[in-house]
Design an enzyme around this catalytic site. Sequence first.
Site, PDB file in Angstrom:
ATOM      1  N   ASP A  17       0.829  -1.200   0.000  1.00 44.21           N
ATOM      2  CA  ASP A  17       0.000   0.000   0.000  1.00 44.21           C
ATOM      3  C   ASP A  17       0.868   1.256   0.000  1.00 44.21           C
ATOM      4  O   ASP A  17       1.711   1.423   0.880  1.00 44.21           O
ATOM      5  CB  ASP A  17      -0.901  -0.021   1.243  1.00 44.21           C
ATOM      6  CG  ASP A  17      -2.301   0.429   0.938  1.00 44.21           C
ATOM      7  OD1 ASP A  17      -2.478   1.645   0.741  1.00 44.21           O
ATOM      8  OD2 ASP A  17      -3.199  -0.422   0.886  1.00 44.21           O
ATOM      9  N   SER A  67      -6.924   3.642  -1.328  1.00 39.79           N
ATOM     10  CA  SER A  67      -6.940   2.212  -1.003  1.00 39.79           C
ATOM     11  C   SER A  67      -8.280   1.558  -1.305  1.00 39.79           C
ATOM     12  O   SER A  67      -8.330   0.427  -1.793  1.00 39.79           O
ATOM     13  CB  SER A  67      -6.578   2.008   0.469  1.00 39.79           C
ATOM     14  OG  SER A  67      -5.293   2.508   0.720  1.00 39.79           O
ATOM     15  N   PRO A 268     -17.066   4.655   3.224  1.00 43.97           N
ATOM     16  CA  PRO A 268     -17.676   4.141   4.453  1.00 43.97           C
ATOM     17  C   PRO A 268     -16.766   3.999   5.664  1.00 43.97           C
ATOM     18  O   PRO A 268     -17.204   4.234   6.788  1.00 43.97           O
ATOM     19  CB  PRO A 268     -18.198   2.757   4.048  1.00 43.97           C
ATOM     20  CG  PRO A 268     -17.704   2.474   2.694  1.00 43.97           C
ATOM     21  CD  PRO A 268     -17.014   3.670   2.154  1.00 43.97           C
ATOM     22  N   ASP A 269     -15.512   3.595   5.463  1.00 43.61           N
ATOM     23  CA  ASP A 269     -14.743   3.101   6.612  1.00 43.61           C
ATOM     24  C   ASP A 269     -14.584   4.120   7.733  1.00 43.61           C
ATOM     25  O   ASP A 269     -14.634   3.770   8.909  1.00 43.61           O
ATOM     26  CB  ASP A 269     -13.382   2.536   6.181  1.00 43.61           C
ATOM     27  CG  ASP A 269     -12.519   3.523   5.417  1.00 43.61           C
ATOM     28  OD1 ASP A 269     -13.053   4.546   4.935  1.00 43.61           O
ATOM     29  OD2 ASP A 269     -11.304   3.275   5.272  1.00 43.61           O
ATOM     30  N   ARG A 270     -14.417   5.389   7.388  1.00 43.42           N
ATOM     31  CA  ARG A 270     -14.220   6.411   8.428  1.00 43.42           C
ATOM     32  C   ARG A 270     -15.518   7.144   8.784  1.00 43.42           C
ATOM     33  O   ARG A 270     -15.492   8.114   9.524  1.00 43.42           O
ATOM     34  CB  ARG A 270     -13.125   7.396   8.005  1.00 43.42           C
ATOM     35  CG  ARG A 270     -11.742   6.771   8.009  1.00 43.42           C
ATOM     36  CD  ARG A 270     -10.649   7.809   7.863  1.00 43.42           C
ATOM     37  NE  ARG A 270      -9.327   7.199   7.856  1.00 43.42           N
ATOM     38  CZ  ARG A 270      -8.631   6.899   8.951  1.00 43.42           C
ATOM     39  NH1 ARG A 270      -9.151   7.135  10.153  1.00 43.42           N
ATOM     40  NH2 ARG A 270      -7.430   6.360   8.863  1.00 43.42           N
ATOM     41  N   ASP A 407       1.826   3.489   3.028  1.00 38.84           N
ATOM     42  CA  ASP A 407       0.697   4.414   2.971  1.00 38.84           C
ATOM     43  C   ASP A 407       0.480   5.104   4.310  1.00 38.84           C
ATOM     44  O   ASP A 407       0.429   6.329   4.397  1.00 38.84           O
ATOM     45  CB  ASP A 407      -0.569   3.674   2.545  1.00 38.84           C
ATOM     46  CG  ASP A 407      -1.734   4.635   2.364  1.00 38.84           C
ATOM     47  OD1 ASP A 407      -1.511   5.724   1.800  1.00 38.84           O
ATOM     48  OD2 ASP A 407      -2.851   4.308   2.782  1.00 38.84           O
ATOM     49  N   ASP A 448      -1.675  -0.454  -4.613  1.00 39.30           N
ATOM     50  CA  ASP A 448      -3.012   0.043  -4.957  1.00 39.30           C
ATOM     51  C   ASP A 448      -2.991   1.519  -5.340  1.00 39.30           C
ATOM     52  O   ASP A 448      -3.907   2.010  -5.991  1.00 39.30           O
ATOM     53  CB  ASP A 448      -3.974  -0.187  -3.791  1.00 39.30           C
ATOM     54  CG  ASP A 448      -3.436   0.351  -2.469  1.00 39.30           C
ATOM     55  OD1 ASP A 448      -2.234   0.695  -2.398  1.00 39.30           O
ATOM     56  OD2 ASP A 448      -4.201   0.413  -1.490  1.00 39.30           O
TER      57      ASP A 448
END
Length: 517
Positions: A17, A67, A268-270, A407, A448
Amino acid sequence: MLHMTQAKKPLMLIILDGWGYREAREGNAILAARTPNLDHLIEEYPWCFLEASGEAVGLPEGQMGNSEVGHLNIGAGRIVYQDLTRINFSIRKGDFFKNPAFLGAISNAKANDSSLHLMGLVSYGGVHSYMAHIHALIKLAQQEGVKKVYIHAFLDGRDVPPKAALKDIEELDAFCKENGNAKIATISGRYYAMDRDKRWDRTKLAYDALTMGVAPYKTPDAETAVSEAYKRGETDEFVKPTVITDSEGKPEAVIKDNDSIIFFNFRPDRARQLTWAFVNKDFENFPREKHPKVYYVCMAQYDETLDLPIAFPPEELENVLGEVLSKQGLAQLRIAETEKYAHVTFFLNGGQEKCYEGEDRCLIPSPKIATYDLKPEMSAYEVTEEVIGRIRSGKYDVIVLNFANMDMVGHTGIFEAAVKAVEAVDSCVGKIATVLKEVGGVAIITADHGNAEQMENPTTEEPHTAHTSNPVKCIYFGNDEVKGLKNGKLCDLAPTLLELLKIRKPEEMTGESLIIK
């Protein structure tokens, strides 16, 4: 008679990454690092470049990759048009202003004579949100005659320069004055409002500012909030929650019963933790002194288990890599540390939570530290130790692994730490390659998106903390079956892996194998 199960020779996809390619040496942690293992692989084995940004991954032209987007394209084997692109298109077409999720929130605010709260990352980064979407929501509220509109601005500093917020907030404030009556009510760095690692103490600080007007700082306007944070030594990402006050020194707005919230982040993730704090009845991660009953709209799907209005629901992707492998009866492993676990599972599977038959998952906890420059190796050595054991087990046909270091440490903007991160990953890749060779396995090693190859803004010489739009390398490591690779895009990886496994790619995969015939 005892029958021994033959050990499998795994095919690995190793995603480094943030391992981008850039020729210039200035501020390039990847070129500054000692990387004997990756250097050897590039010298001895076929490799190529992959495009990992812009239209090649379904983003607007010139938009840096990230990512989530990268793993979606890798797993789908086709260009996946991203939420950013879909939302921009809907604004241009005018559908945005008829979106039933938005109109539901507006109707609720009007019916109850309550407030409409627009909450999210105020940024041109295009990774979690985009400024044009905020502008469109403000215009929609004005068009629909909403009287009380408040903005809760989360500051970026990761996907854009560390002190971009002052200009952005000034611009947003001016836009609000020209387009209705929206006001900025709170400010918070994304470190607090957008944590994704269950550091609930951070989420609580943001939540309390939103629901009670209680925060470490109060200021009479948003520009002052940012300026004073800079004086305290805080950059945008780390600005402590700050409440904007009215002429009487009271909070400009707090979120109350019957209010409407539109969380305008599309990634979505955060967005999950803060959303859970607002909508989960049985929430136990911190005490909520106030729990207002609100009409809550998500820009995209944050969590399949939440029954909430979604403005831009996910588009179903069929026959992604994991599904194809499962249908073939192959055993697959997904492994990463916490920071990238969602990427090798949820995003690689086309934005679906479900685990395919024959798919094992292994999560190695990321270190619990404030920022990853303090431990550039993160949990890479633990991930490596675990995956080596899994390779030697002979159980898996395909293993997908992500190393988060280049990353996550790249995002800190601290060059020396990023160099150490690159060197840690190089060491781990070397160990894995040795074991793979022992068992007769092969690997595709790639990234990525870029990050650590640009740690400094060449114009201002300030730290560069965002991703890049540079290409990434892709190496084939293994037997001499593959003579060469041609340049391509991230969506070409799944077809390449399927060719190595001698599996016909499904028609939904429009990517092409990178293997030169």
